[in-house]
Scaffold this active site. Structure first.
Site, PDB file in Angstrom:
ATOM      1  N   GLY A 501      10.184   1.377   4.010  1.00 30.42           N
ATOM      2  CA  GLY A 501       8.775   1.325   3.681  1.00 30.42           C
ATOM      3  C   GLY A 501       8.034   2.491   4.309  1.00 30.42           C
ATOM      4  O   GLY A 501       8.581   3.230   5.115  1.00 30.42           O
ATOM      5  N   PHE A 505       1.731   5.179   9.972  1.00 35.86           N
ATOM      6  CA  PHE A 505       2.003   6.302  10.866  1.00 35.86           C
ATOM      7  C   PHE A 505       3.362   6.936  10.627  1.00 35.86           C
ATOM      8  O   PHE A 505       3.871   7.643  11.470  1.00 35.86           O
ATOM      9  CB  PHE A 505       1.869   5.842  12.315  1.00 35.86           C
ATOM     10  N   LYS A 522      11.630   3.947  12.828  1.00 31.89           N
ATOM     11  CA  LYS A 522      10.351   4.465  12.366  1.00 31.89           C
ATOM     12  C   LYS A 522      10.165   5.900  12.839  1.00 31.89           C
ATOM     13  O   LYS A 522      10.245   6.186  14.027  1.00 31.89           O
ATOM     14  CB  LYS A 522       9.235   3.582  12.924  1.00 31.89           C
ATOM     15  N   ASP A 617      -4.633  -2.738  13.782  1.00 30.81           N
ATOM     16  CA  ASP A 617      -4.236  -2.529  12.394  1.00 30.81           C
ATOM     17  C   ASP A 617      -3.558  -3.783  11.832  1.00 30.81           C
ATOM     18  O   ASP A 617      -2.477  -3.710  11.263  1.00 30.81           O
ATOM     19  CB  ASP A 617      -3.304  -1.308  12.307  1.00 30.81           C
TER      20      ASP A 617
END
Ligand SMILES: *[C@@H]1O[C@H](CO)[C@@H](O)[C@H](O)[C@H]1NC(C)=O
Ligand SMILES: *[C@@H]1O[C@H](CO)[C@@H](O)[C@H](O)[C@H]1NC(C)=O
Ligand SMILES: *[C@@H]1O[C@H](CO)[C@@H](O)[C@H](O)[C@H]1NC(C)=O
Ligand SMILES: *[C@@H]1O[C@H](CO)[C@@H](O)[C@H](O)[C@H]1NC(C)=O
Ligand SMILES: *[C@@H]1O[C@H](CO)[C@@H](O)[C@H](O)[C@H]1NC(C)=O
Ligand SMILES: *[C@@H]1O[C@H](CO)[C@@H](O)[C@H](O)[C@H]1NC(C)=O
Ligand SMILES: *[C@@H]1O[C@H](CO)[C@@H](O)[C@H](O)[C@H]1NC(C)=O
Ligand SMILES: *[C@@H]1O[C@H](CO)[C@@H](O)[C@H](O)[C@H]1NC(C)=O
Ligand SMILES: *[C@@H]1O[C@H](CO)[C@@H](O)[C@H](O)[C@H]1NC(C)=O
Ligand SMILES: *[C@@H]1O[C@H](CO)[C@@H](O)[C@H](O)[C@H]1NC(C)=O
Length: 788
Positions: A501, A505, A522, A617
């Site tokens: 995905g 950031f 990530k 967030d």
């Protein structure tokens, strides 16, 4: 202008249509008239499988003909035609079927094929065709008579066993079907490991190394399972099981076959490059393969798993360690989980005295409590001293062991294993004298070695445990972060080939450890922070542990590269389940539990840990679900990691707007109540399973929260209860959730509850007053409406 524009559009449309028509070979059949070229593929009738030219992920210049799953985003090849004869230029190649029924891969307009089905005597009178079936089987048969089959890919296994296929032994011809692993993950050429039925006639499958050494056997078939695989038996007798399987042993042949009851469920068995036989199912929600079965369970029993001069330990996540006096042959691949290359000597053996005057002799180092290596030779000598001399005399002798019988080993030692059991032995490893402390007398030398051996072996294990975190095995309990090297992560994610995905950031990629543990990696983008500060923040985040917060397992900080490594959540994000796939969390009870879980995670972030963390967030994309749909808040700590860049990144992202508290826009300072606001907005979506905010080209609508706020004030929240909410809804909980959500999105942050209070309210521990309708949302809704 306008007519020219539309003419242009028409032209484009025609171009697009014509482009689509020519290269697509959207058929399932290969005929003699229509060869398959590099830009074409055959697609099975139901669209599940495709056949064509492909490149394995991670290989740049080699092309193959293969069959793969056509509908999933992860390249998964189930059959390869020319597995050890890759071609370099697919544009000058085609796959065609000849009149004699042979499928051939032709290159450079040459007549002799690179690969062929090699059918010798065609029994079909005329018109052979090749059809890719829905099962993933490519069949050469008569054009109209489906039972006249000349050849099928199901008889020609690569490394994958699909439902409906038979890995058989033919009793008449003696032919035994065999699956052979790929050489490595980017090379389909035959590797070292294979699986087949036992040629002795026993009703068991065996795993072999180099087609010769059996390292695992399933045990005989008992009627509903194999003796060595008892976990299979309940599956077979359970009527709700997703599979049916059968072991057939008749006059003609012996085989095991299985089918999946739900045809849409993708599943496959594989002999992996790690030497394990694995069964995988495709999890739609996670868009990933999930492992549900792997053998052998004992890692050390995979033949040659640790290579030469290395010891395998079963009770450790990273199993291999070099013997004293040896180091990894290829430190890089070793650390990345492939230890099959083993270890090599730090110092060469003296082997005699080379004619020099005072040359040192080679010596031996004892390792106790081991299962001895393979390929021992028995020597007819009667005591330990002579056994040692026998070994010393031969330059290729690398070790000996004496227990009444003298055993010696030549050259590489393989499959040496830690063994605490009864069959444990000691082995003496030959080393250059300079590897061992000098000592005058023989007897003292032996005592020294034995004591040294004991000290060293405990030393080795301490070092080993210290080293474990640095290596790639992950111990989930010790909470220490692993520092990854960038090239390690590159390897684990197969060069970042599988994207899970894209977050606010950076992108998240799937990584797989050698032990099949899955990770989410990530890659942070736009981070301008220094290394020291990054490490400090990361270690703060790494210290935070809660059942409803995603675990950070490690990180990488190399040059400008910043990556975070998280536990992997097989059920994907809440976003996906709320808005795309309604089945899994359609039950009210489950959604209410999810809402409570998230509240717990946030309450912990806000008050529970040493440094209070504002998430900043919160939105459904940042809530992940584990195997049992326990929600886990992801991406916390980003605000700290990103510092001042954070709000810039955040407010520039369209999708986030619907969750942001008014103070973000007004520029006031942000407190934990900003998270409460976002949580409230998300809670509305959990309740309604609809987006609060619909944005089209022309208009934005904020529907549900505004409606709820109005109805609450009017005391009519239950009129919301229409077909949109499922029928198993608990009315009391629904009202509670609506009120909580509405309190959370109050304009004035002091009116909003804390997350701890939210939790109490949701759990029904306190009464909730009727909230006033929040102004900000109404204004936002009106503003959005007036824009149209
Ligand atoms: C095909 O031609 C190319 C370039 O002429 C050459 O590099 C390649 O080796 C040829 N392939 C085969 C299989 O002959
Ligand atoms: C297929 O390839 C062969 C060998 O390169 C060539 O002779 C033939 O013309 C090709 N057929 C088509 C239709 O491109
Ligand atoms: C194919 O047919 C020929 C002639 O009938 C025969 O001699 C040969 O043995 C056959 N080959 C096979 C593999 O059946
Ligand atoms: C199809 O092939 C099978 C096997 O060769 C044969 O027995 C059968 O008669 C054929 N059917 C037709 C309709 O030709
Ligand atoms: C498995 O079956 C074979 C032959 O059917 C037999 O020889 C062998 O002893 C059996 N193995 C075990 C462990 O029972
Ligand atoms: C595998 O077996 C073949 C022949 O059986 C042998 O020549 C080869 O050396 C073996 N490979 C290894 C790595 O031992
Ligand atoms: C296994 O194969 C046999 C014969 O082809 C078939 O009758 C049976 O239904 C198959 N069983 C399963 C579970 O696929
Ligand atoms: C001793 O001789 C062997 C074989 O000639 C050689 O490989 C080795 O390097 C020599 N060792 C020393 C210390 O010179
Ligand atoms: C050492 O042992 C190997 C294996 O038995 C043998 O082939 C070799 O000839 C021996 N070398 C000497 C010098 O005895
Ligand atoms: C010594 O080891 C060998 C090989 O492992 C074994 O066969 C033998 O029984 C052992 N002898 C004693 C006395 O333990």
């Amino acid at each position: 202008m306008a007519p020219r524009l539309s003419a242009c559009l028409v032209f484009l449309l025609i171009l697009v249509l014509s482009l689509q028509e020519s290269p697509l070979h959207a058929a399932d059949t290969l005929t003699a008239e229509q060869p398959l070229s590099a830009d074409q593929k055959l697609i099975s009738q139901d669209g599940k499988f495709a056949l064509g030219f492909f490149q394995p992920a991670g290989s740049s210049s080699r092309w193959y003909i293969g069959i793969w799953y056509n509908k999933i985003p992860v390249q998964t090849v189930v059959w390869v035609a020319n597995r050890d004869k890759p071609i370099t230029d697919p544009t000058s190649s085609n796959l065609t079927i000849l009149n004699d029924g042979n499928i051939v891969l032709l290159v450079n307009h040459s007549e002799s094929p690179v690969w062929s089905t090699n059918i010798v005597n065609n029994t079909i009178a005329s018109s052979p065709v090749a059809v890719l079936l829905d099962s993933g089987n490519l069949v050469v048969r008569h054009e109209s008579n489906t039972s006249e089959v000349l050849w099928q890919s199901f008889d020609d296994f690569t490394d994958t066993w699909l439902p409906g296929n038979k890995l058989s032994r033919n009793k008449k011809t003696g032919v035994i079907k065999r699956m052979i692993s790929w050489k490595d993950r980017a090379d389909p050429a035959p590797g070292m490991f294979s699986i087949q039925l036992d040629p002795s006639g026993a009703t068991q499958y065996i795993l072999l190394w180099n087609s010769s050494s059996v390292y695992w056997a399933s045990g005989n078939w008992t009627g509903n399972t194999y003796t060595g695989v008892p976990e299979l038996s309940p599956t077979n007798s359970d009527p709700n099981s997703a599979y049916t399987f059968q072991f057939v042993d008749n006059d003609q042949e012996t085989y095991f076959n299985y089918t999946v009851k739900n045809d849409a469920q993708l599943t496959r068995g594989v002999i992996d490059v790690s030497g394990h036989f694995q069964a995988w199912v495709w999890a739609d929600a996670a868009q990933a393969w999930q492992l549900f079965f792997a053998q052998p369970k004992a890692k050390c029993s995979v033949y040659g798993m640790c290579g030469t001069y290395s010891k395998c330990s079963e009770n450790a996540e990273l199993s291999c360690s070099c013997l004293k006096g040896f180091s990894e042959s290829y430190p890089n691949s070793w650390r990345l989980g492939d230890q099959t290359a083993g270890c090599r000597r730090n110092l060469p053996l003296q082997c005699g005295n080379n004619g020099s005057v005072k040359a040192k002799q080679d010596r031996f180092f004892m390792i106790s409590s081991v299962k001895l290596p393979d390929m021992a030779h028995t020597r007819d000598v009667t005591n330990v001293h002579n056994c040692e001399l026998t070994c010393l005399k031969n330059c290729s002798c690398s070790a000996y062991s004496y227990n009444g019988t003298c055993l010696v080993w030549y050259n590489g030692l393989i499959n040496l294993q830690d063994n605490m059991g009864e069959l444990s032995n000691s082995i003496f490893i030959r080393l250059s004298a300079s590897e061992l402390p000098q000592s005058g007398k023989m007897k003292w030398w032996i005592v020294g070695i034995i004591i040294g051996g004991l000290v060293l072996s405990s030393g080795v294990s301490i070092l080993y445990f210290l080293g474990r975190r640095r290596t790639i095995g992950i111990n989930r309990d010790d909470g220490k972060l692993i520092t990854f090297k960038y090239n390690e992560l590159q390897f684990l994610t197969r060069n970042f080939s599988e994207r899970l995905g894209v977050g606010s950031f950076g992108s998240v990629y799937k990584g797989i450890l050698p032990d099949a543990t899955t990770l989410a990696v990530k890659k942070l983008e736009g981070l301008r922070q220094g290394e020291k500060q990054f490490r400090a923040e990361v270690s703060t985040i790494g210290n935070i542990q809660h059942i409803n917060l995603i675990r950070l397992l490690g990180f990488c900080s190399e040059g400008a590269k910043r990556l975070l490594v998280y536990e992997y959540m097989p059920n994907g994000s809440l976003d996906h389940h709320l808005f795309q796939n309604n089945s899994a969390i359609s039950s009210w009870k489950r959604r209410y539990q999810i809402a409570i879980g998230i509240a717990k995670g946030l309450a912990y972030l806000h008050d529970g840990c040493r440094d209070c963390i504002i998430h900043c967030d919160i939105k459904p994309q940042n809530i992940l679900l584990d195997m049992s749909f326990t929600p886990k808040v992801a991406d916390f700590g980003m605000a700290k990691l990103l510092g001042r860049d954070f709000s810039r990144v955040l407010t520039s992202i369209r999708g986030t707007i619907g969750y942001l508290a008014p103070e973000w826009i007004s520029g006031e300072s942000i407190t934990t109540k900003a998270d409460v606001f976002s949580y409230g907005m998300m809670l509305f979506e959990i309740i309604s399973r609809k987006r609060n905010l619909t944005q089209t080209e022309t208009r934005t609508e904020i529907f549900f929260p505004v409606l709820v706020a109005r109805k609450l004030v009017q005391g009519e929240v239950l009129t919301l209860l229409d077909s949109e909410l499922v029928d198993d809804v608990n009315l009391e909980e629904l009202e509670r959730a609506c009120k909580v959500a509405c309190w959370c999105i109050q304009d004035d942050e002091s009116s909003r509850p804390t997350m701890a209070e939210v939790l109490q309210m949701l759990e029904g521990l306190v009464d909730i007053e009727v909230p006033p309708a929040p102004r900000y949302l109404q204004v936002l809704a009106e503003g959005a409406a007036s824009k149209t």
